[in-house]
Write a protein that holds these residues in place. Structure first.
Motif, mmCIF file in Angstrom:
data_model
loop_
_atom_site.group_PDB
_atom_site.id
_atom_site.type_symbol
_atom_site.label_atom_id
_atom_site.label_comp_id
_atom_site.label_asym_id
_atom_site.label_seq_id
_atom_site.Cartn_x
_atom_site.Cartn_y
_atom_site.Cartn_z
ATOM 1 N N LEU A 72 -4.545 38.708 -59.086
ATOM 2 C CA LEU A 72 -4.060 39.595 -58.028
ATOM 3 C C LEU A 72 -5.020 40.769 -57.788
ATOM 4 O O LEU A 72 -5.235 41.177 -56.645
ATOM 5 N N ILE A 73 -5.603 41.300 -58.853
ATOM 6 C CA ILE A 73 -6.584 42.386 -58.695
ATOM 7 C C ILE A 73 -7.840 41.872 -57.987
ATOM 8 O O ILE A 73 -8.386 42.519 -57.089
ATOM 9 N N ASP A 74 -8.271 40.691 -58.368
ATOM 10 C CA ASP A 74 -9.488 40.118 -57.779
ATOM 11 C C ASP A 74 -9.338 39.914 -56.275
ATOM 12 O O ASP A 74 -10.307 40.043 -55.516
ATOM 13 N N PHE A 75 -8.118 39.600 -55.833
ATOM 14 C CA PHE A 75 -7.888 39.348 -54.410
ATOM 15 C C PHE A 75 -8.258 40.555 -53.539
ATOM 16 O O PHE A 75 -8.721 40.386 -52.409
ATOM 17 N N ALA A 76 -8.040 41.761 -54.056
ATOM 18 C CA ALA A 76 -8.385 42.965 -53.287
ATOM 19 C C ALA A 76 -9.887 43.015 -53.016
ATOM 20 O O ALA A 76 -10.331 43.389 -51.922
ATOM 21 N N PHE A 77 -10.681 42.606 -53.989
ATOM 22 C CA PHE A 77 -12.139 42.612 -53.828
ATOM 23 C C PHE A 77 -12.598 41.494 -52.881
ATOM 24 O O PHE A 77 -13.577 41.661 -52.140
ATOM 25 N N ILE A 78 -11.908 40.351 -52.898
ATOM 26 C CA ILE A 78 -12.234 39.284 -51.945
ATOM 27 C C ILE A 78 -12.048 39.784 -50.512
ATOM 28 O O ILE A 78 -12.907 39.581 -49.646
ATOM 29 N N ILE B 198 -14.216 41.437 -45.142
ATOM 30 C CA ILE B 198 -14.253 42.409 -44.040
ATOM 31 C C ILE B 198 -15.667 42.957 -43.869
ATOM 32 O O ILE B 198 -16.152 43.133 -42.742
ATOM 33 N N SER B 199 -16.359 43.205 -44.979
ATOM 34 C CA SER B 199 -17.740 43.692 -44.912
ATOM 35 C C SER B 199 -18.646 42.687 -44.201
ATOM 36 O O SER B 199 -19.484 43.065 -43.385
ATOM 37 N N ALA B 200 -18.474 41.386 -44.491
ATOM 38 C CA ALA B 200 -19.285 40.358 -43.821
ATOM 39 C C ALA B 200 -18.993 40.333 -42.318
ATOM 40 O O ALA B 200 -19.909 40.223 -41.501
ATOM 41 N N GLY B 201 -17.720 40.440 -41.959
ATOM 42 C CA GLY B 201 -17.357 40.418 -40.548
ATOM 43 C C GLY B 201 -17.904 41.597 -39.768
ATOM 44 O O GLY B 201 -18.154 41.489 -38.563
ATOM 45 N N SER C 134 -22.200 38.415 -48.498
ATOM 46 C CA SER C 134 -22.045 37.011 -48.890
ATOM 47 C C SER C 134 -22.141 36.850 -50.401
ATOM 48 O O SER C 134 -21.404 36.053 -51.002
ATOM 49 N N LEU C 135 -23.041 37.610 -51.025
ATOM 50 C CA LEU C 135 -23.152 37.588 -52.484
ATOM 51 C C LEU C 135 -21.820 37.984 -53.125
ATOM 52 O O LEU C 135 -21.347 37.343 -54.078
ATOM 53 N N PHE C 136 -21.176 39.025 -52.575
ATOM 54 C CA PHE C 136 -19.921 39.507 -53.154
ATOM 55 C C PHE C 136 -18.739 38.603 -52.806
ATOM 56 O O PHE C 136 -17.777 38.519 -53.578
#
Length: 373
Positions: free
Chosen positions: A65-71, A76-79, A91-93
């Motif tokens: 659940l914590i990891d999902f926030a970083f996904i 959003i950063s890629a978009g 893309s790396l992240f």
């Protein structure tokens, strides 16, 4: 677990049918934009090494659940990326954080009974393969009608919705490992050194996934040539071919519980090599390309499922670290295939791509024959 695996792993592959659109907007070469999927796969390999082993050390559900926030933040950063450099870092992240499937697969192996372990792994892996291949179909259509940036925003929304379902339904599994994070990482190396079956499975997996990545990285470039005059929508539609092949994952999982695994691997590698013969001959025929893509998916998936069943035999307590070794090498192979695919396409066209894909199949076969005992 299968649905989660498919939806999360899809984040790593949305970019592939969109590469030509990205290159056109940023006015860079096809070889340069191929760094985007390559860095996604490198990020995934990094996440496998740094994040997945924590599944043996931390509570699995909380960690996911914590990891999902970083996904969501990475998508959003890629978009919103103003240029290719930001897109590549994002893309790396995306790859780094989208490693949840590799927590789900050992979890399925842990929860299953011995006689059904291959079937359970196959079920979750079916979700993973449908996510990998369906992601290309979805992003191809979204990119064609709404632009490539929209896909990343939609993906962030999908992950946000999935977060609530996981919080509601996913069971918690308590960790087995009691040491420090440093000891945990050191023990990964020990898994590699002490388990010859794991080393062989990881090398086989890396080579077949390199072959797989060569195809999917360069397909959009072939379809945009005057022979086909197609775009991201048609490249994404090839995902439907792969989804049909993904159903084989459950079948292979059941077979690996009863059949000789070396036999399954040999037949599967030959199928993958045959697919590249068809793909090489099909540079001017969309029908032959579709048939070749189907056979490629069947062969690669069958090898991967059988490898997973082998490494989780006897349900070892260090299952997340074992999976880390396997998947780090697997996605390192994928990044290698992506890099080589971009280079050979630029200099040798589809003939070079086909030779590279077939060559990875030959290497897989040689490695398997040399060390299968």
């Amino acid at each position: 677990m299968a649905i989660t695996t498919g939806m999360v792993v899809a984040n790593n592959y949305y970019n592939q049918p969109l590469l030509a659109d990205m290159a056109g907007e940023f006015e860079i070469s096809e070889a340069a934009i191929s760094d985007v999927p390559m860095l996604t796969q490198i990020g995934y390999a990094m996440g496998l090494f740094l994040i997945v082993p924590l599944g043996d050390m931390l509570k699995r559900k909380k960690m996911i659940l914590i990891d999902f926030a970083f996904i969501i933040a990475a998508l959003i950063s890629a978009g919103m990326a103003p240029g290719p450099a930001t897109l590549k870092v994002s893309s790396l992240f995306i790859g780094l954080t989208s490693v949840i499937p590799q927590l789900m697969i050992p979890m399925a192996a842990q929860l299953a009974e011995d006689r059904n372990r291959g079937k359970a792994i196959g079920t979750v892996m079916t979700g993973m393969f449908i996510g990998i291949l369906g992601s290309r179909t979805l992003s191809g259509f979204i990119g064609s009608y709404l632009g490539w940036r929209s896909m990343f925003f939609i993906a962030a929304g999908i992950i946000a919705v999935l977060w609530f379902f996981l919080k509601w339904k996913l069971p918690e599994i308590r960790p087995d490992f009691k040491g420090t994070y440093k000891q945990l990482l050191i023990s990964i190396v020990e898994q590699f050194k002490t388990k010859p079956k794991l080393r062989l499975a990881a090398l086989r997996g890396s080579l077949v996934f390199a072959s797989f990545s060569v195809f999917w990285t360069t397909l959009i470039f072939l379809l945009e040539t005057p022979v086909f005059n197609m775009g991201s929508r048609e490249a994404g539609a090839f995902g439907f071919v792969g989804i049909a092949g993904a159903v084989i994952a459950t079948v292979v999982g059941k077979l690996s519980d009863t059949m000789n695994k070396n036999t399954i691997i040999m037949v599967s590698v030959f199928i993958a090599m045959l697919s590249w013969v068809l793909l090489g001959l099909g540079a001017g025929s969309i029908v032959v390309l579709i048939i070749g893509a189907l056979f490629l998916d069947l062969g690669i998936q069958a090898v991967h499922i059988t490898n997973q069943t082998i490494i989780f035999e006897d349900n070892p307590p260090e299952r997340n670290r074992i999976n880390t070794v396997y998947m780090v090498l697997y996605f390192t192979g994928g990044a290698t295939g992506t890099f080589i695919g971009g280079i050979v396409w630029q200099y040798f066209g589809w003939t070079g791509v086909s030779a590279a894909g077939f060559g990875f199949g030959v290497l897989t076969l040689l490695v398997h024959l040399a060390w299968k005992k």
